[in-house]
Each structure stands twice: as structure tokens, then as C-alpha cells.
Design a protein around this motif. Structure first.
Motif, PDB file in Angstrom:
ATOM      1  N   ILE A 145      41.109  43.163  47.241  1.00 34.73           N
ATOM      2  CA  ILE A 145      40.043  43.242  46.985  1.00 34.73           C
ATOM      3  C   ILE A 145      39.157  42.856  46.278  1.00 34.73           C
ATOM      4  O   ILE A 145      37.971  43.054  47.420  1.00 34.73           O
ATOM      5  N   ASP A 146      39.160  42.045  45.591  1.00 34.89           N
ATOM      6  CA  ASP A 146      38.084  41.319  44.549  1.00 34.89           C
ATOM      7  C   ASP A 146      38.628  40.003  44.464  1.00 34.89           C
ATOM      8  O   ASP A 146      39.882  39.818  44.507  1.00 34.89           O
ATOM      9  N   GLN A 147      38.048  39.460  44.286  1.00 39.14           N
ATOM     10  CA  GLN A 147      38.431  37.921  43.946  1.00 39.14           C
ATOM     11  C   GLN A 147      38.963  37.885  42.429  1.00 39.14           C
ATOM     12  O   GLN A 147      38.159  38.515  41.482  1.00 39.14           O
ATOM     13  N   PRO A 148      39.336  37.137  41.878  1.00 33.71           N
ATOM     14  CA  PRO A 148      39.727  36.950  40.926  1.00 33.71           C
ATOM     15  C   PRO A 148      38.861  36.367  40.358  1.00 33.71           C
ATOM     16  O   PRO A 148      37.547  35.321  40.197  1.00 33.71           O
ATOM     17  N   PHE A 149      38.053  37.069  38.839  1.00 36.65           N
ATOM     18  CA  PHE A 149      37.157  36.725  38.173  1.00 36.65           C
ATOM     19  C   PHE A 149      35.898  37.480  38.479  1.00 36.65           C
ATOM     20  O   PHE A 149      34.792  36.063  38.473  1.00 36.65           O
ATOM     21  N   GLY A 150      36.224  37.416  39.816  1.00 36.80           N
ATOM     22  CA  GLY A 150      34.762  38.040  40.429  1.00 36.80           C
ATOM     23  C   GLY A 150      34.937  36.847  41.157  1.00 36.80           C
ATOM     24  O   GLY A 150      32.609  36.781  41.403  1.00 36.80           O
ATOM     25  N   LEU A 151      34.649  35.557  41.282  1.00 33.84           N
ATOM     26  CA  LEU A 151      34.160  34.365  41.484  1.00 33.84           C
ATOM     27  C   LEU A 151      34.369  34.061  43.150  1.00 33.84           C
ATOM     28  O   LEU A 151      35.654  34.628  43.251  1.00 33.84           O
ATOM     29  N   GLU A 152      33.263  33.971  43.389  1.00 31.67           N
ATOM     30  CA  GLU A 152      33.546  34.144  45.761  1.00 31.67           C
ATOM     31  C   GLU A 152      33.592  32.221  45.557  1.00 31.67           C
ATOM     32  O   GLU A 152      33.576  31.990  45.046  1.00 31.67           O
ATOM     33  N   VAL A 188      42.727  42.474  42.155  1.00 34.03           N
ATOM     34  CA  VAL A 188      43.060  41.000  42.664  1.00 34.03           C
ATOM     35  C   VAL A 188      44.439  40.801  43.244  1.00 34.03           C
ATOM     36  O   VAL A 188      44.481  40.142  44.119  1.00 34.03           O
ATOM     37  N   ILE A 189      45.419  41.282  42.811  1.00 32.97           N
ATOM     38  CA  ILE A 189      46.521  41.527  43.455  1.00 32.97           C
ATOM     39  C   ILE A 189      46.892  42.408  44.954  1.00 32.97           C
ATOM     40  O   ILE A 189      47.348  41.546  46.354  1.00 32.97           O
ATOM     41  N   LEU A 190      45.754  43.360  45.137  1.00 31.38           N
ATOM     42  CA  LEU A 190      45.931  43.377  47.036  1.00 31.38           C
ATOM     43  C   LEU A 190      43.989  42.555  47.478  1.00 31.38           C
ATOM     44  O   LEU A 190      44.207  42.912  48.773  1.00 31.38           O
ATOM     45  N   LEU A 201      41.392  50.298  29.516  1.00 36.12           N
ATOM     46  CA  LEU A 201      42.325  50.403  29.990  1.00 36.12           C
ATOM     47  C   LEU A 201      42.665  50.603  31.575  1.00 36.12           C
ATOM     48  O   LEU A 201      43.325  49.535  32.087  1.00 36.12           O
ATOM     49  N   LEU A 202      42.378  51.708  31.946  1.00 36.43           N
ATOM     50  CA  LEU A 202      42.083  51.871  32.942  1.00 36.43           C
ATOM     51  C   LEU A 202      41.469  51.366  33.624  1.00 36.43           C
ATOM     52  O   LEU A 202      42.047  50.549  35.070  1.00 36.43           O
ATOM     53  N   GLN A 203      40.227  50.681  33.400  1.00 35.06           N
ATOM     54  CA  GLN A 203      39.617  50.073  34.460  1.00 35.06           C
ATOM     55  C   GLN A 203      39.869  48.368  34.644  1.00 35.06           C
ATOM     56  O   GLN A 203      39.742  47.681  35.821  1.00 35.06           O
ATOM     57  N   LEU A 204      40.658  48.000  33.572  1.00 38.01           N
ATOM     58  CA  LEU A 204      41.162  46.358  33.961  1.00 38.01           C
ATOM     59  C   LEU A 204      42.975  46.626  34.407  1.00 38.01           C
ATOM     60  O   LEU A 204      42.310  45.645  35.513  1.00 38.01           O
ATOM     61  N   ILE A 205      42.912  47.929  34.519  1.00 36.79           N
ATOM     62  CA  ILE A 205      44.567  47.936  35.559  1.00 36.79           C
ATOM     63  C   ILE A 205      43.583  48.138  36.997  1.00 36.79           C
ATOM     64  O   ILE A 205      44.223  47.410  37.749  1.00 36.79           O
ATOM     65  N   ALA A 206      42.853  48.970  36.967  1.00 32.64           N
ATOM     66  CA  ALA A 206      41.474  49.257  38.552  1.00 32.64           C
ATOM     67  C   ALA A 206      41.747  47.401  39.058  1.00 32.64           C
ATOM     68  O   ALA A 206      41.424  47.086  40.080  1.00 32.64           O
ATOM     69  N   ALA A 238      43.875  34.798  36.940  1.00 31.07           N
ATOM     70  CA  ALA A 238      43.327  36.398  36.474  1.00 31.07           C
ATOM     71  C   ALA A 238      44.459  37.199  36.804  1.00 31.07           C
ATOM     72  O   ALA A 238      43.797  38.390  35.400  1.00 31.07           O
ATOM     73  N   ILE A 239      45.094  36.566  37.333  1.00 32.52           N
ATOM     74  CA  ILE A 239      46.199  38.332  37.007  1.00 32.52           C
ATOM     75  C   ILE A 239      47.113  38.424  35.193  1.00 32.52           C
ATOM     76  O   ILE A 239      47.148  39.465  34.673  1.00 32.52           O
ATOM     77  N   LEU A 240      47.448  36.748  34.822  1.00 28.44           N
ATOM     78  CA  LEU A 240      47.662  36.656  33.474  1.00 28.44           C
ATOM     79  C   LEU A 240      46.343  36.571  32.110  1.00 28.44           C
ATOM     80  O   LEU A 240      46.904  38.093  31.712  1.00 28.44           O
ATOM     81  N   THR A 241      45.601  36.741  32.476  1.00 26.20           N
ATOM     82  CA  THR A 241      44.638  37.249  31.916  1.00 26.20           C
ATOM     83  C   THR A 241      44.009  39.045  31.555  1.00 26.20           C
ATOM     84  O   THR A 241      44.269  39.230  30.903  1.00 26.20           O
TER      85      THR A 241
END
Length: 182
Positions: A173-180, A169-171, A159-164, A104-107
Motif C-alpha cells: 500500500i506504501d512504498q518502502p521508506f516512502g520513496l517513489e 509496506v508488506i501489503l 508503536l501502533l504507527q510503526l506497525i501500520a 524497510a521491513i528490517l528497519t
């Protein structure tokens, strides 16, 4: 295959940056929807003028084209926030959670680089139109910097939304790819 769940919307948690970006992306979605409604109204007016009043339409077709393209660009961050872009999650589903996070971080990082390049060239194109006073070659002769403004604005918001999304993901707060996790 992952279905729609509470993960369908990017999570912001209590992070002020993520909440601000979510609000901006939502506003962009509303502006995009308003552009589409306006384009439909102009199309209806154009049909009425042409076929009922038997008059000519000078600006309507061009305005509708610019509005729909602008709506597409300005709506990008909202669709990203809702995870509405095409998503093939076969590989992320097969990966263990740590590898899923790395992917997810790479993508997201690659997406950020690509959209930043598109923002740069979109701004450059808009600036040429503005600085050189470009106008369309139609009777209406619209100043092209106005519709071209959707390029840098749309890509900057995306771009702003992608950075968010990357920050979330890094913090964790959200799961990678939104997958629970199942």
C-alpha cells in the motif's frame, strides 16, 4: 536525494486498520500541538505574574516542562506518519526495489522491537509512580503518574504507527521508506 512529494505522508489506501491508525496519529498530533500552545500560554502568564504583578509562580515552570515533554512523546506517531523523523535515504536510494523493501521491513521491525521495549519500561515507570503515590518535590507537589502517563501513551501510539507502516509496506500500500520509483 528524495524531495517532498505525495510520499511525504504514509499511505493508508482503503485498508481500515491503516486508516484508523492514521486518524489516531493525526489526533495525537493535534493533542500534542494543543499541549505546546498551552505551554506557551502558561509561560506568558508566568512572565506577567512575575514581572508585572511582582508575584511568585508556584506551578508554572513545572507544568510547562511536563507539557513540552508530553507533547514530544504524544506527537511521535504524527511525526512518523508525516515521515518527519530524521531520515538518511542514501542507501535505500542506491538499492534496487526488492532490496529496498527488505531493508524497510528490517528497519521497521527493529524499530518496533525497540519502541516496544521502551513502552514496557515506560509503562513500568508510570505504574510505579501511580501505585506508590509519587509526587514531585516542589511546592506544587503534582502526582507524578499524571505527567508520566505520556510515556506509555506516547510509545504505544508510536508503536501502533510503526506497525501500520510495516503493514503498509508488506501489503504494498506504501512504498518502502516512502520513496517513489523514478
Amino acid at each position: 536525494m528524495a524531495g517532498h512529494s505525495s510520499a511525504a505522508v504514509a499511505h493508508a489506501g482503503n485498508n481500515p486498520f491503516l486508516r484508523a491508525v492514521a486518524a489516531i496519529s493525526t489526533l495525537a498530533g493535534w493533542v500534542s500541538a494543543a499541549m505546546i500552545v498551552t505551554a506557551v500560554a502558561i509561560t506568558c502568564q508566568m512572565i506577567f505574574v512575575r514581572f508585572v504583578l511582582n508575584g511568585s509562580t508556584v506551578w508554572q515552570t513545572e507544568a510547562v516542562i511536563y507539557l513540552v515533554i508530553s507533547a514530544t512523546l504524544v506527537g511521535l506517531p504524527y511525526v512518523q506518519r508525516l515521515r518527519g523523523h530524521v531520515n538518511v535515504d542514501l542507501i535505500p536510494l542506491m538499492l534496487p526495489k526488492p532490496a529496498r523493501k527488505v531493508l524497510a521491513i528490517l528497519t521497521l521491525s527493529a524499530s518496533i522491537v525497540i519502541v516496544a521495549i521502551m513502552l514496557w519500561y515506560g509503562y513500568e515507570y508510570w505504574h510505579f509512580a501511580w501505585a506508590r503515590g509519587w509526587r514531585s518535590d516542589t511546592i506544587w507537589g503534582v502526582r507524578l503518574w499524571i505527567p508520566y502517563l505520556a510515556l506509555p501513551v506516547g510509545f504505544a501510539l508510536f508503536l501502533l504507527q510503526l506497525i501500520a507502516d510495516l503493514v503498509a509496506v508488506i501489503l504494498k500500500i506504501d512504498q518502502p521508506f516512502g520513496l517513489e520509483d523514478r
